[in-house]
Design a protein around this motif. Sequence first.
Motif, PDB file in Angstrom:
ATOM      1  N   PRO A 193     -26.546 -21.940 -40.722  1.00 42.49           N
ATOM      2  CA  PRO A 193     -26.340 -20.488 -40.631  1.00 42.49           C
ATOM      3  C   PRO A 193     -25.291 -19.917 -41.586  1.00 42.49           C
ATOM      4  CG  PRO A 193     -25.222 -21.565 -38.833  1.00 42.49           C
ATOM      5  CD  PRO A 193     -25.979 -22.642 -39.576  1.00 42.49           C
ATOM      6  N   PHE A 194     -24.349 -20.753 -42.030  1.00 45.34           N
ATOM      7  CA  PHE A 194     -23.285 -20.234 -42.881  1.00 45.34           C
ATOM      8  C   PHE A 194     -23.800 -20.016 -44.300  1.00 45.34           C
ATOM      9  CE2 PHE A 194     -21.172 -22.420 -39.426  1.00 45.34           C
ATOM     10  CZ  PHE A 194     -20.273 -21.449 -39.004  1.00 45.34           C
ATOM     11  N   GLY A 195     -23.524 -18.839 -44.831  1.00 41.72           N
ATOM     12  CA  GLY A 195     -24.007 -18.498 -46.165  1.00 41.72           C
ATOM     13  C   GLY A 195     -25.333 -17.771 -46.137  1.00 41.72           C
ATOM     14  N   ARG A 196     -25.849 -17.501 -44.944  1.00 48.44           N
ATOM     15  CA  ARG A 196     -27.096 -16.746 -44.808  1.00 48.44           C
ATOM     16  C   ARG A 196     -26.900 -15.682 -43.740  1.00 48.44           C
ATOM     17  NH1 ARG A 196     -31.997 -20.912 -44.634  1.00 48.44           N
ATOM     18  NH2 ARG A 196     -31.211 -21.249 -42.543  1.00 48.44           N
ATOM     19  N   THR A 197     -27.720 -14.664 -43.785  1.00 42.42           N
ATOM     20  CA  THR A 197     -27.633 -13.594 -42.802  1.00 42.42           C
ATOM     21  C   THR A 197     -29.022 -13.044 -42.506  1.00 42.42           C
ATOM     22  OG1 THR A 197     -26.437 -11.580 -42.210  1.00 42.42           O
ATOM     23  CG2 THR A 197     -27.278 -11.723 -44.467  1.00 42.42           C
ATOM     24  N   ILE A 198     -29.097 -12.188 -41.513  1.00 39.15           N
ATOM     25  CA  ILE A 198     -30.359 -11.614 -41.050  1.00 39.15           C
ATOM     26  C   ILE A 198     -30.424 -10.155 -41.490  1.00 39.15           C
ATOM     27  CG2 ILE A 198     -31.755 -11.105 -39.022  1.00 39.15           C
ATOM     28  CD1 ILE A 198     -29.803 -13.199 -37.606  1.00 39.15           C
ATOM     29  N   VAL A 199     -31.546  -9.764 -42.076  1.00 37.42           N
ATOM     30  CA  VAL A 199     -31.775  -8.368 -42.457  1.00 37.42           C
ATOM     31  C   VAL A 199     -33.159  -7.960 -41.965  1.00 37.42           C
ATOM     32  CG1 VAL A 199     -30.264  -8.435 -44.481  1.00 37.42           C
ATOM     33  CG2 VAL A 199     -32.676  -8.977 -44.731  1.00 37.42           C
ATOM     34  N   ASP A 200     -33.352  -6.651 -41.849  1.00 37.89           N
ATOM     35  CA  ASP A 200     -34.683  -6.153 -41.508  1.00 37.89           C
ATOM     36  C   ASP A 200     -35.602  -6.362 -42.704  1.00 37.89           C
ATOM     37  OD1 ASP A 200     -33.988  -5.307 -38.956  1.00 37.89           O
ATOM     38  OD2 ASP A 200     -33.310  -3.353 -39.682  1.00 37.89           O
ATOM     39  N   ARG A 201     -36.871  -6.626 -42.402  1.00 42.11           N
ATOM     40  CA  ARG A 201     -37.859  -6.805 -43.467  1.00 42.11           C
ATOM     41  C   ARG A 201     -38.006  -5.510 -44.252  1.00 42.11           C
ATOM     42  NH1 ARG A 201     -40.842 -11.215 -43.955  1.00 42.11           N
ATOM     43  NH2 ARG A 201     -40.921 -12.386 -42.040  1.00 42.11           N
ATOM     44  N   PRO A 202     -38.123  -5.618 -45.580  1.00 39.70           N
ATOM     45  CA  PRO A 202     -38.341  -4.409 -46.380  1.00 39.70           C
ATOM     46  C   PRO A 202     -39.639  -3.717 -45.965  1.00 39.70           C
ATOM     47  CG  PRO A 202     -37.829  -6.289 -47.794  1.00 39.70           C
ATOM     48  CD  PRO A 202     -38.010  -6.815 -46.393  1.00 39.70           C
ATOM     49  N   GLY A 203     -39.597  -2.421 -45.880  1.00 38.97           N
ATOM     50  CA  GLY A 203     -40.789  -1.675 -45.498  1.00 38.97           C
ATOM     51  C   GLY A 203     -40.897  -1.452 -44.004  1.00 38.97           C
ATOM     52  N   GLY A 204     -39.938  -1.936 -43.252  1.00 42.26           N
ATOM     53  CA  GLY A 204     -39.956  -1.739 -41.807  1.00 42.26           C
ATOM     54  C   GLY A 204     -40.814  -2.744 -41.084  1.00 42.26           C
ATOM     55  N   ALA A 205     -40.548  -2.905 -39.825  1.00 42.42           N
ATOM     56  CA  ALA A 205     -41.243  -3.898 -39.021  1.00 42.42           C
ATOM     57  C   ALA A 205     -42.568  -3.367 -38.492  1.00 42.42           C
ATOM     58  CB  ALA A 205     -40.353  -4.344 -37.865  1.00 42.42           C
ATOM     59  N   GLY A 206     -42.609  -2.102 -38.182  1.00 39.05           N
ATOM     60  CA  GLY A 206     -43.836  -1.510 -37.679  1.00 39.05           C
ATOM     61  C   GLY A 206     -44.003  -1.653 -36.182  1.00 39.05           C
TER      62      GLY A 206
END
Length: 133
Positions: free
Chosen positions: A51-64
């Motif tokens: 987990p270190f060095g990575r993070t969570i983002v929303d998918r581009p274009g939205g999840a829907g």
Amino acid sequence: MKTLLNLIWFIFGGFVLALGYFLAGIICCLLVVTIPWGIASFRVGAYALWPFGRTIVDRPGGAGVPSMLGNVIWIAVAGIWIAIGHVATAIAMAATIIGIPLAIANLKLIPVSLMPLGKQIVRTDRLMAGYGR
């Protein structure tokens, strides 16, 4: 520093945590209807390994709407229990000074364990360079 924290994480819980996510992914992929949750579980399992060095983002274009409905079902069936497990493990890890960064990483997994659909895991160096925004 990220490599050292990832190695400590891997030894003191990351491997077992990832195995749990991978097992859930296999079970979900056995049934045709639950394949999206299986794929998301594999993605979260890979994130739980390092987990270190990575993070969570929303998918581009939205999840829907389908991802939103899938996340609601996931929260009701398994997400809440996984999140409670992450909180309990984080409390246990935070009991020592060395375990505090591990506890923070465990708490960082809660949002994706609650709502895995519509999320993307990216390296933090790419995020800082503008990727994933």
